[in-house]
Design a protein around this motif. Structure first.
Motif, short mmCIF file in Angstrom:
data_model
loop_
_atom_site.label_atom_id
_atom_site.label_comp_id
_atom_site.label_asym_id
_atom_site.label_seq_id
_atom_site.Cartn_x
_atom_site.Cartn_y
_atom_site.Cartn_z
N UNK A 152 -64.97 -21.42 -10.38
CA UNK A 152 -65.07 -20.23 -11.21
C UNK A 152 -64.12 -19.14 -10.70
N UNK A 153 -63.29 -18.63 -11.61
CA UNK A 153 -62.36 -17.55 -11.26
C UNK A 153 -62.62 -16.35 -12.16
N UNK A 154 -61.99 -15.25 -11.83
CA UNK A 154 -62.26 -13.99 -12.52
C UNK A 154 -61.77 -14.03 -13.97
N UNK A 155 -60.64 -14.62 -14.21
CA UNK A 155 -60.10 -14.68 -15.57
C UNK A 155 -59.14 -13.53 -15.85
N UNK A 156 -58.56 -13.52 -17.03
CA UNK A 156 -57.55 -12.51 -17.37
C UNK A 156 -58.13 -11.10 -17.31
N UNK A 157 -57.35 -10.19 -16.74
CA UNK A 157 -57.70 -8.77 -16.67
C UNK A 157 -56.61 -8.00 -17.39
N UNK A 158 -56.92 -7.32 -18.50
CA UNK A 158 -55.88 -6.60 -19.25
C UNK A 158 -55.31 -5.45 -18.44
N UNK A 159 -54.00 -5.24 -18.48
CA UNK A 159 -53.40 -4.17 -17.69
C UNK A 159 -53.61 -2.79 -18.34
N UNK A 160 -53.63 -1.76 -17.51
CA UNK A 160 -53.70 -0.38 -18.00
C UNK A 160 -55.05 -0.03 -18.59
N UNK A 161 -55.09 1.16 -19.18
CA UNK A 161 -56.32 1.65 -19.83
C UNK A 161 -56.27 1.24 -21.30
N UNK A 162 -56.73 0.03 -21.59
CA UNK A 162 -56.61 -0.54 -22.92
C UNK A 162 -57.48 0.16 -23.95
N UNK A 163 -58.66 0.61 -23.54
CA UNK A 163 -59.62 1.14 -24.51
C UNK A 163 -59.86 2.64 -24.33
N UNK A 164 -58.87 3.34 -23.81
CA UNK A 164 -59.03 4.78 -23.59
C UNK A 164 -59.04 5.50 -24.93
N UNK A 165 -59.98 6.42 -25.10
CA UNK A 165 -60.09 7.18 -26.34
C UNK A 165 -61.43 7.89 -26.44
N UNK A 166 -61.62 8.60 -27.55
CA UNK A 166 -62.86 9.33 -27.77
C UNK A 166 -63.98 8.33 -28.01
N UNK A 167 -65.11 8.46 -27.29
CA UNK A 167 -66.21 7.50 -27.48
C UNK A 167 -66.76 7.54 -28.90
N UNK A 168 -67.04 6.37 -29.42
CA UNK A 168 -67.67 6.25 -30.74
C UNK A 168 -69.17 6.10 -30.54
N UNK A 169 -69.90 7.06 -31.05
CA UNK A 169 -71.34 7.11 -30.82
C UNK A 169 -72.06 6.50 -32.02
N UNK A 170 -72.93 5.56 -31.73
CA UNK A 170 -73.79 4.95 -32.75
C UNK A 170 -75.21 5.44 -32.51
N UNK A 171 -75.80 6.06 -33.52
CA UNK A 171 -77.13 6.65 -33.35
C UNK A 171 -78.18 5.60 -33.00
N UNK A 172 -78.04 4.41 -33.55
CA UNK A 172 -79.00 3.35 -33.22
C UNK A 172 -78.89 2.92 -31.77
N UNK A 173 -77.66 2.83 -31.26
CA UNK A 173 -77.47 2.47 -29.86
C UNK A 173 -77.99 3.57 -28.94
N UNK A 174 -77.78 4.81 -29.35
CA UNK A 174 -78.27 5.93 -28.55
C UNK A 174 -79.80 5.88 -28.46
N UNK A 175 -80.44 5.59 -29.59
CA UNK A 175 -81.90 5.49 -29.59
C UNK A 175 -82.39 4.36 -28.71
N UNK A 176 -81.61 3.29 -28.65
CA UNK A 176 -82.02 2.12 -27.86
C UNK A 176 -81.91 2.38 -26.36
#
Length: 802
Positions: A284-308
């Motif tokens: 077992x190895x770690x696997x591919x790691x994407x370079x840089x900040x791939x998902x940097x941005x304003x967080x998307x808030x889901x009210x259902x997830x917040x409630x959970x």
């Protein structure tokens, strides 16, 4: 010329307190905002020596952060790059806002375990399985709301709540969490598959042992990594003791062992997978790691997830603050600097808020990395800038190599890092020797973490510690004091005491005129383990009671009950019970002849020198005890108090009238706060006609001291209230405190200190002397104990029935 200082601590008026707070409000505001940027205090003094130490320490810690953060992300059941994202934002923000030079903010094993336990429930939800919720949404939502709540706690300055978590609870939680993480990593170290690490740790451990025979080639990397890590640490420790001149070299080689093992195992993994005849990796190895900040941005808030996730946010915030502040406080004590808990919580809040924009999950101060930082020569928080640079370089330049890191090696690094959190039997014995309750709190946190979620292992021991503290406060220790004569001579002649105890007619306590009976006395409890057999009563009928906790609503009744129990056990009634059983009260039907050899109660001394808080309930309970003591003894019993400088205790006693003890109808004493006693005192000092002042019903404290028959020389000092400048020759001067005067006494040399109120004293010796002398001739020779004066109603000038 003798100078007597009469001390007072008058309670200020509420309007004066409010005015003072309003005047200081601008200073509070400036202090509030200046504390938010600690960097302004040390950055102007920065120099090249500090820079060199921070550079070395930053590179050292940065080399540890990269592999460790990816390993901790695996604990949280998140992709490894999330660990790198979380390790970047925190170190940058802490440089500007942190109050510790040693803290390294980022991913931690305990927080990752908590996130993993929460993520299990989210993964089982239909929204996650359908793709409506994603791993990225879960991570950033957790970080954002944990940061917002932490920020709110900091703004409201609620960091004081951290101090309600005792050290045994923290130690037990850390140890239990560390053991839980080690158990969960065993299956990965040996390559045992199909082990559900979301189950209780004891089940995971049992299933791992059962399936240990199914270990794979991963065990080679895992076991060898563990041997390397522990072997190097052991070897460097031994060589450091043997060759102390090379201690610094051994230290840096020791802390680089994580980097070395990752480089070596990653290279071997790359060689095997690149040149070997394998389509898929045989381990077992770690696997591919994407370079840089791939998902940097304003967080998307889901009210259902917040409630959970919202029900779990308080637990997350609690762990963030507890783990971070406990480490920071410990390092601050070790290196002699003080952290600001509210400021540290502020850094946690901003780290997670801004971290959510960089796809980070909740992060806080790391125990292992902070320990390395403190030992690597950290000089200022600026070292975190160099750590951030290394993390960014790793994200953009080293990610192609990260995919070949063996998971077994990462699991071994995690195991090695958290074993320092697990404490052994020596710590258990230490808690037990101090007090069994400390071990119970520690054990509760330790054991519960092995059977349920780790947040429960925080709440239960904290609740237990609060219960223990409440019990200690509600049932505090107390002492019945007696005296020990330093020259082995009792302060009261035994023959005189025997005559007094056996004299039914009680012609009065004889006194030889020596006013230094208690000068060389020391006062101890009758149950003192060493001096208890040497302790003797102060005088017949004088009870000295010493509370050993603050007198508050939860323990005031307990204190007064124990005081009355002591009074009933050591003295007899002033008025015997009725001969007929039917005429006696239902709750006191004892034998009338019992206790005839005991003295009658004459005075009560309350040693409140260790009491710093007193509330309304305690004052009322003391007033009720006054009534009980008067009814029991059949006379008005004087109460003498030994006080410290506590404003709360003094105000409570003055409210209850214990300063002057002027009797009134329907209650024990008239309050000393109802009149402006300072004004009365000033007017008395300028008026030579004492009788006219008594007719005006004003309080003259010096005359009241004289009335309770403290020795004559002291009375001359108290009554002499002339201007000190006008005194000459051998006259004594008195230094009276004034409420608006900054320097209460203008004399540099003081021969005697006494309280301005007649029943308050600054030492136990003075209180005992006053109680003793006051009761020498309290009754005329022809007056029997059973024909004692009744309580006088000063307002109506008539006697009250007991």
């Amino acid at each position: 010329m003798a100078t007597v200082a009469y001390v007072d601590n008058p309670p200020p008026k509420y309007i004066d307190q409010a005015r003072s707070e309003i005047q200081r409000f601008p200073d509070y505001v400036r202090s509030y905002f200046s504390e938010m940027l600690p960097i302004l205090n040390w950055l102007p003094k920065y120099n090249l020596m500090w820079l060199w130490g921070d550079l070395i320490c930053g590179c050292t810690v940065g080399a540890i952060v990269v592999p460790q953060s990816m390993a901790y992300a695996k604990i949280a059941s998140l992709p490894p790059e999330y660990g790198l994202y979380s390790s970047f934002v925190g170190v940058v923000i802490y440089t500007f806002l942190g109050t510790s030079k040693d803290i390294s903010i980022g991913t931690t094993a305990i927080m990752s375990l908590m996130v993993s336990q929460i993520f299990i429930g989210i993964q089982a939800s239909p929204e996650f399985q359908s793709g409506e919720w994603t791993t990225h949404q879960f991570a950033v939502t957790m970080a954002l709301f944990a940061g917002l709540i932490s920020l709110g706690l900091s703004v409201l300055r609620l960091g004081i709540l951290f101090h309600f978590i005792c050290q045994p609870a923290v130690a037990g939680f850390m140890a239990g969490s560390g053991l839980t993480i080690v158990i969960n990593q065993f299956s990965k170290i040996f390559g045992v598959s199909n082990i559900d690490t979301t189950e209780a740790p004891y089940l995971v451990f049992g299933k791992t042992l059962i399936n240990l025979n199914h270990s794979t080639v991963d065990a080679i990397f895992g076991v060898l990594t563990l041997i390397w890590l522990y072997g190097v640490r052991y070897l460097c420790t031994k060589l450091t003791h043997r060759y102390p001149k090379h201690a610094l070299k051994f230290f840096f080689f020791n802390i680089s062992r994580n980097v070395v093992v990752i480089v070596v195992t990653t290279f071997l993994s790359w060689v095997i997978n690149h040149f070997g005849p394998y389509e898929n990796s045989p381990f077992s190895i770690l696997g591919p790691v994407p370079p840089g900040f791939q998902l940097m941005g304003v967080p998307k808030i889901d009210s259902g997830l917040v409630s959970a996730i919202m029900p779990n946010i308080p637990s997350v915030v609690t762990l963030l603050i507890m783990e971070h502040c406990s480490i920071a406080t410990s390092l601050g004590k070790q290196f002699d600097y003080r952290i600001n808990v509210n400021q540290e919580i502020l850094t946690i809040g901003l780290t997670n808020i801004f971290g959510s924009f960089f796809s980070a999950y909740p992060s806080t101060g790391s125990f292992s990395r902070s320990a390395v930082t403190s030992k690597s020569g950290a000089r200022t928080p600026l070292l975190n800038v160099f750590v951030a640079i290394i993390v960014v370089l790793a994200l953009y330049a080293l990610t192609p190599a990260f995919q070949y890191i063996p998971n077994a090696s990462l699991a071994a690094i995690i195991t090695h890092a958290v074993t320092d959190l697990i404490v052994g039997p020596s710590v258990w014995r230490r808690f037990w020797r101090y007090h069994p309750s400390e071990l119970v709190i520690f054990a509760a946190a330790y054991i519960i973490s092995l059977f349920t979620r780790i947040d429960v292992s925080v709440y239960v021991p904290v609740a237990l510690s609060l219960i223990v503290q409440l019990y200690r406060s509600a049932r505090p220790e107390y002492a019945i004091l007696g005296c020990v004569k330093m020259d082995n001579t009792l302060s009261i002649n035994n023959e005189k005491k025997q005559d007094i105890d056996n004299d039914d007619d009680n012609e009065g306590i004889s006194y030889d005129g020596n006013d230094d009976e208690f000068e060389d006395c020391r006062f101890f409890s009758f149950t003192h383990s060493t001096l208890g057999h040497c302790v003797h009563p102060i005088a017949p009928g004088i009870v000295a009671f010493q509370p050993r906790e603050n007198m508050l609503f939860e323990n005031s009744v307990y204190y007064t009950e124990k005081l009355m129990d002591e009074i009933r056990s050591t003295t007899r009634r002033g008025k015997p019970l009725a001969e007929k059983m039917g005429d006696r009260p239902w709750n006191d039907t004892g034998d009338t002849g019992k206790g005839r050899d005991k003295p009658i109660l004459r005075a009560i001394i309350m040693d409140l020198s260790g009491v710093h808080q007193m509330d309304y309930s305690a004052t009322e309970d003391l007033k009720a005890a006054v009534k009980q003591a008067d009814r029991y003894s059949g006379r008005s019993i004087p109460w003498y108090f030994v006080l410290n400088d506590s404003m709360a205790v003094r105000k409570g006693l003055l409210y209850g009238g214990f300063g002057t003890q002027r009797r009134k109808a329907g209650g024990p004493f008239r309050s000393d706060l109802k009149k402006n006693n300072k004004k009365d005192l000033k007017s008395n000092n300028n008026n030579n006609d004492a009788k006219s002042k008594q007719q005006d019903n004003n309080v003259n404290f010096a005359d009241m001291k004289k009335d309770i028959k403290i020795d004559k020389q002291k009375q001359e000092d108290r009554t002499n209230t002339l201007d000190p400048k006008s005194l000459s020759g051998n006259q004594d001067s008195s230094c009276w405190p004034q409420q608006q005067q900054q320097h209460l006494c203008t004399y540099n040399r003081i021969n005697q200190i006494d309280d301005i109120y007649p029943y308050f004293f600054v030492s136990m010796n003075d209180a005992a002397r006053a109680a003793y002398i006051n009761n020498i001739d309290i009754m005329s020779p022809d007056q029997s104990e059973h024909n004692t004066p009744s309580v006088i109603d000063e307002e109506n000038g008539r006697e009250l029935q007991q």
